[in-house]
Design an enzyme around this catalytic site. Structure first.
Site, PDB file in Angstrom:
ATOM      1  N   HIS A 138       0.822  -1.199   0.000  1.00 41.09           N
ATOM      2  CA  HIS A 138       0.000   0.000   0.000  1.00 41.09           C
ATOM      3  C   HIS A 138       0.860   1.254   0.000  1.00 41.09           C
ATOM      4  O   HIS A 138       2.052   1.222   0.323  1.00 41.09           O
ATOM      5  CB  HIS A 138      -0.944   0.024   1.214  1.00 41.09           C
ATOM      6  N   ASP A 187       0.671   4.913   1.899  1.00 37.53           N
ATOM      7  CA  ASP A 187      -0.024   5.479   3.051  1.00 37.53           C
ATOM      8  C   ASP A 187      -1.039   6.533   2.625  1.00 37.53           C
ATOM      9  O   ASP A 187      -0.703   7.499   1.922  1.00 37.53           O
ATOM     10  CB  ASP A 187       0.976   6.109   4.028  1.00 37.53           C
ATOM     11  N   HIS A 233       4.780  -0.046   0.465  1.00 38.17           N
ATOM     12  CA  HIS A 233       5.412  -0.876   1.487  1.00 38.17           C
ATOM     13  C   HIS A 233       4.445  -1.918   2.011  1.00 38.17           C
ATOM     14  O   HIS A 233       3.229  -1.852   1.802  1.00 38.17           O
ATOM     15  CB  HIS A 233       5.989  -0.027   2.628  1.00 38.17           C
ATOM     16  N   ARG A 291       4.844   6.878  14.403  1.00 40.45           N
ATOM     17  CA  ARG A 291       4.994   7.458  13.072  1.00 40.45           C
ATOM     18  C   ARG A 291       4.420   8.870  13.012  1.00 40.45           C
ATOM     19  O   ARG A 291       3.389   9.164  13.614  1.00 40.45           O
ATOM     20  CB  ARG A 291       4.269   6.592  12.038  1.00 40.45           C
TER      21      ARG A 291
END
Length: 306
Positions: free
Chosen positions: A107, A109, A257, A272
């Site tokens: 995917h 993000d 990723h 994150r």
């Protein structure tokens, strides 16, 4: 295909390439320190060149992570659906014991947003003893590697990305899935986006890609599947074995990723922050557009209090 590059360095930044097409490990940088403009420029250059950079043994609390992230640009809220933890609105906790933490599907993000984040910065806090690697794919190199005819076709395609998607079906269930799709976001993006800084063309695909505009369901899925097969060839990927304290920064505008879920019930947690990005633009200059959902609050994250 990306040309092989020898290890490089800039002021205070030692850049060591990890694979032939993607990834570089950075030495000699303490992300918690007050970095000079020259070092930040060196990090940004390495990131744009190698698509994902890896820094070992970084000690960062929330304020330190936010401060480092802001050297790369304005930050978004932690998540468009979940927001952030109380008092830490710019943070997304990636906790295997929490809700919505599986990401074992290729995917980009937040590609269901009109302007997905430019960069993502993930700091490892708890690491399982075995497993939990992350795979990254260089979608700019993959685009260059497409057969000429397929590359020309990809230049013309527009793809609808949505949080109610294959990614969601594969990684969520029960109440967690209901919560995730309670607010539906969808955007139409070019299948090939032009990078706003480098001018490179990169495939914009992944698990949030739901259908191809102007094509029937089966034809659209066949096109997406074919492009994904090229985009995730091992030659365009790197696999990172995490250690506690690792800090990874990836260019969300030219990568996908996949977080490998092979660590059983062991605890895995990362923190994150994401750097706000621009609206996507295709080869023809047409911008990406929001189809459903309000993205304004998410991208106003830089103004949120710490």
């Amino acid at each position: 295909m990306t040309e092989l590059m020898a290890p490089a360095s800039s002021v205070g930044v030692d850049v060591r390439q990890v694979t032939g097409n993607i990834g570089a490990e950075i030495h000699g940088v303490d992300a918690a320190a007050e970095l000079s403009d020259e070092v930040v420029a060196g990090l940004r250059s390495a990131l744009l060149t190698h698509k994902v950079i890896f820094l070992r043994n970084q000690q960062l609390d929330y304020d330190g992570l936010v401060a480092f992230g802001r050297r790369l640009g304005n930050l978004t809220l932690g998540h468009p659906i979940y927001g952030g933890p109380e008092g830490r609105p710019l943070l997304r906790e990636m906790d295997s014991r929490g809700e919505g933490t599986r990401a074992n599907y290729w995917h980009v993000d937040f590609s269901y947003m009109e302007n997905p984040p430019a960069f993502a910065i993930l700091h490892n806090v708890v690491c399982p003893p075995v497993g939990g690697d992350t795979l990254f794919a260089n979608t700019a190199a993959a685009y260059q590697g497409l057969p000429e005819g397929l590359r020309a076709l990809a230049d013309t395609l527009r793809v609808i990305h949505c949080n109610d998607s294959d990614f969601t079906d594969a990684t969520y269930s029960g109440t967690a899935k209901s919560h995730f799709v309670n607010n539906v976001f969808a955007s139409e993006h070019p299948a090939v986006r032009v990078h706003p800084e480098t001018g490179e063309r990169a495939l914009l695909l992944g698990g949030f890609a739901r259908r191809v505009a102007g094509y029937g369901p089966q034809a659209g899925r066949d096109l997406l599947r074919t492009l994904m097969e090229y985009a995730t060839k091992p030659e365009y990927t790197v696999r990172w074995r995490w250690q506690v304290g690792d800090l990874l920064v990836w260019d969300n505008q030219a990568t996908m990723h996949y977080a490998v879920r092979d660590y059983g019930d062991q605890h895995r947690r990362g923190e994150r922050v994401t750097v706000a990005g621009t609206t996507t633009a295709g080869v023809d200059g047409r911008p990406g557009v929001s189809v459903q959902g309000d993205t304004e609050e998410f991208t106003k994250g830089a103004g949120a209090s710490m």
